[in-house]
Design a protein around this motif. Structure first.
Motif, PDB file in Angstrom:
ATOM      1  N   GLU A 134     -51.861 -54.047  14.549  1.00 39.04           N
ATOM      2  CA  GLU A 134     -52.421 -53.979  16.282  1.00 39.04           C
ATOM      3  C   GLU A 134     -51.127 -54.622  17.200  1.00 39.04           C
ATOM      4  O   GLU A 134     -51.181 -55.549  16.434  1.00 39.04           O
ATOM      5  CB  GLU A 134     -53.255 -54.021  16.235  1.00 39.04           C
ATOM      6  CG  GLU A 134     -54.421 -52.823  15.175  1.00 39.04           C
ATOM      7  CD  GLU A 134     -54.597 -51.841  15.627  1.00 39.04           C
ATOM      8  OE1 GLU A 134     -54.027 -51.354  16.661  1.00 39.04           O
ATOM      9  OE2 GLU A 134     -54.480 -50.637  14.625  1.00 39.04           O
ATOM     10  N   SER A 166     -54.347 -56.581  21.862  1.00 45.48           N
ATOM     11  CA  SER A 166     -55.485 -56.487  20.774  1.00 45.48           C
ATOM     12  C   SER A 166     -56.099 -57.219  21.098  1.00 45.48           C
ATOM     13  O   SER A 166     -56.173 -57.892  20.542  1.00 45.48           O
ATOM     14  CB  SER A 166     -55.038 -55.397  19.593  1.00 45.48           C
ATOM     15  OG  SER A 166     -54.272 -53.927  19.753  1.00 45.48           O
ATOM     16  N   LYS A 205     -53.183 -49.217  23.898  1.00 44.67           N
ATOM     17  CA  LYS A 205     -52.956 -48.112  22.943  1.00 44.67           C
ATOM     18  C   LYS A 205     -55.004 -47.715  23.339  1.00 44.67           C
ATOM     19  O   LYS A 205     -55.511 -48.702  23.632  1.00 44.67           O
ATOM     20  CB  LYS A 205     -53.308 -48.904  21.711  1.00 44.67           C
ATOM     21  CG  LYS A 205     -51.918 -47.721  21.430  1.00 44.67           C
ATOM     22  CD  LYS A 205     -51.643 -48.953  19.546  1.00 44.67           C
ATOM     23  CE  LYS A 205     -52.229 -48.027  18.450  1.00 44.67           C
ATOM     24  NZ  LYS A 205     -52.289 -48.434  17.043  1.00 44.67           N
ATOM     25  N   PRO A 206     -55.672 -46.346  22.856  1.00 47.66           N
ATOM     26  CA  PRO A 206     -57.280 -46.327  23.354  1.00 47.66           C
ATOM     27  C   PRO A 206     -57.329 -46.978  21.837  1.00 47.66           C
ATOM     28  O   PRO A 206     -57.320 -47.166  21.318  1.00 47.66           O
ATOM     29  CB  PRO A 206     -56.931 -45.001  23.410  1.00 47.66           C
ATOM     30  CG  PRO A 206     -55.382 -44.391  23.018  1.00 47.66           C
ATOM     31  CD  PRO A 206     -54.584 -45.538  22.598  1.00 47.66           C
ATOM     32  N   ARG A 224     -60.051 -47.804  18.891  1.00 51.73           N
ATOM     33  CA  ARG A 224     -59.567 -47.122  17.865  1.00 51.73           C
ATOM     34  C   ARG A 224     -60.835 -47.864  17.034  1.00 51.73           C
ATOM     35  O   ARG A 224     -61.581 -49.334  17.629  1.00 51.73           O
ATOM     36  CB  ARG A 224     -58.196 -47.187  17.174  1.00 51.73           C
ATOM     37  CG  ARG A 224     -57.298 -48.637  18.037  1.00 51.73           C
ATOM     38  CD  ARG A 224     -56.795 -48.443  18.876  1.00 51.73           C
ATOM     39  NE  ARG A 224     -55.673 -49.954  18.317  1.00 51.73           N
ATOM     40  CZ  ARG A 224     -56.108 -50.928  19.920  1.00 51.73           C
ATOM     41  NH1 ARG A 224     -56.333 -50.296  20.607  1.00 51.73           N
ATOM     42  NH2 ARG A 224     -55.038 -52.281  19.344  1.00 51.73           N
ATOM     43  N   VAL A 264     -59.042 -42.146  15.279  1.00 53.42           N
ATOM     44  CA  VAL A 264     -58.731 -42.817  16.679  1.00 53.42           C
ATOM     45  C   VAL A 264     -58.537 -41.584  17.577  1.00 53.42           C
ATOM     46  O   VAL A 264     -58.355 -41.021  16.834  1.00 53.42           O
ATOM     47  CB  VAL A 264     -57.159 -43.457  16.614  1.00 53.42           C
ATOM     48  CG1 VAL A 264     -56.267 -44.532  15.714  1.00 53.42           C
ATOM     49  CG2 VAL A 264     -56.154 -41.962  15.408  1.00 53.42           C
ATOM     50  N   THR A 279     -58.345 -38.590  19.564  1.00 50.98           N
ATOM     51  CA  THR A 279     -56.451 -37.992  20.723  1.00 50.98           C
ATOM     52  C   THR A 279     -57.071 -36.653  20.905  1.00 50.98           C
ATOM     53  O   THR A 279     -58.545 -36.225  21.045  1.00 50.98           O
ATOM     54  CB  THR A 279     -56.880 -36.970  19.209  1.00 50.98           C
ATOM     55  OG1 THR A 279     -57.391 -36.028  18.340  1.00 50.98           O
ATOM     56  CG2 THR A 279     -55.389 -37.898  17.693  1.00 50.98           C
TER      57      THR A 279
END
Length: 66
Positions: free
Chosen positions: A17, A21, A42-43, A45, A61, A63
């Motif tokens: 990651e 994170s 990043k979103p 996950r 993840v 989408t």
């Protein structure tokens, strides 16, 4: 119900990651650890880890819907 088998030791496991994170939550079921990871650009996950093998077994993840 029989007790679970003891976990085998393993070396360091990199989650792969990005920097920044963090683990927000985690849950263990048997020998599977599920981590909710956030940040790092990043979103949110989820990463599933097999604690006996010391390996990532899957990633969930978000989408965009088609």
């Amino acid at each position: 119900m029989a007790p679970p088998a003891p976990l085998r030791p393993f070396d360091t496991l990199s989650l792969g990651e990005p920097a920044g994170s963090t683990v927000r939550t985690y849950q263990v079921s048997g020998s599977v650890l599920v981590l909710e990871v956030v940040g790092g650009g990043k979103p949110a996950r989820f990463i599933a880890v097999d604690l006996n093998a010391g390996a990532i077994i899957g990633r969930l993840v978000p989408t965009d819907a088609p």
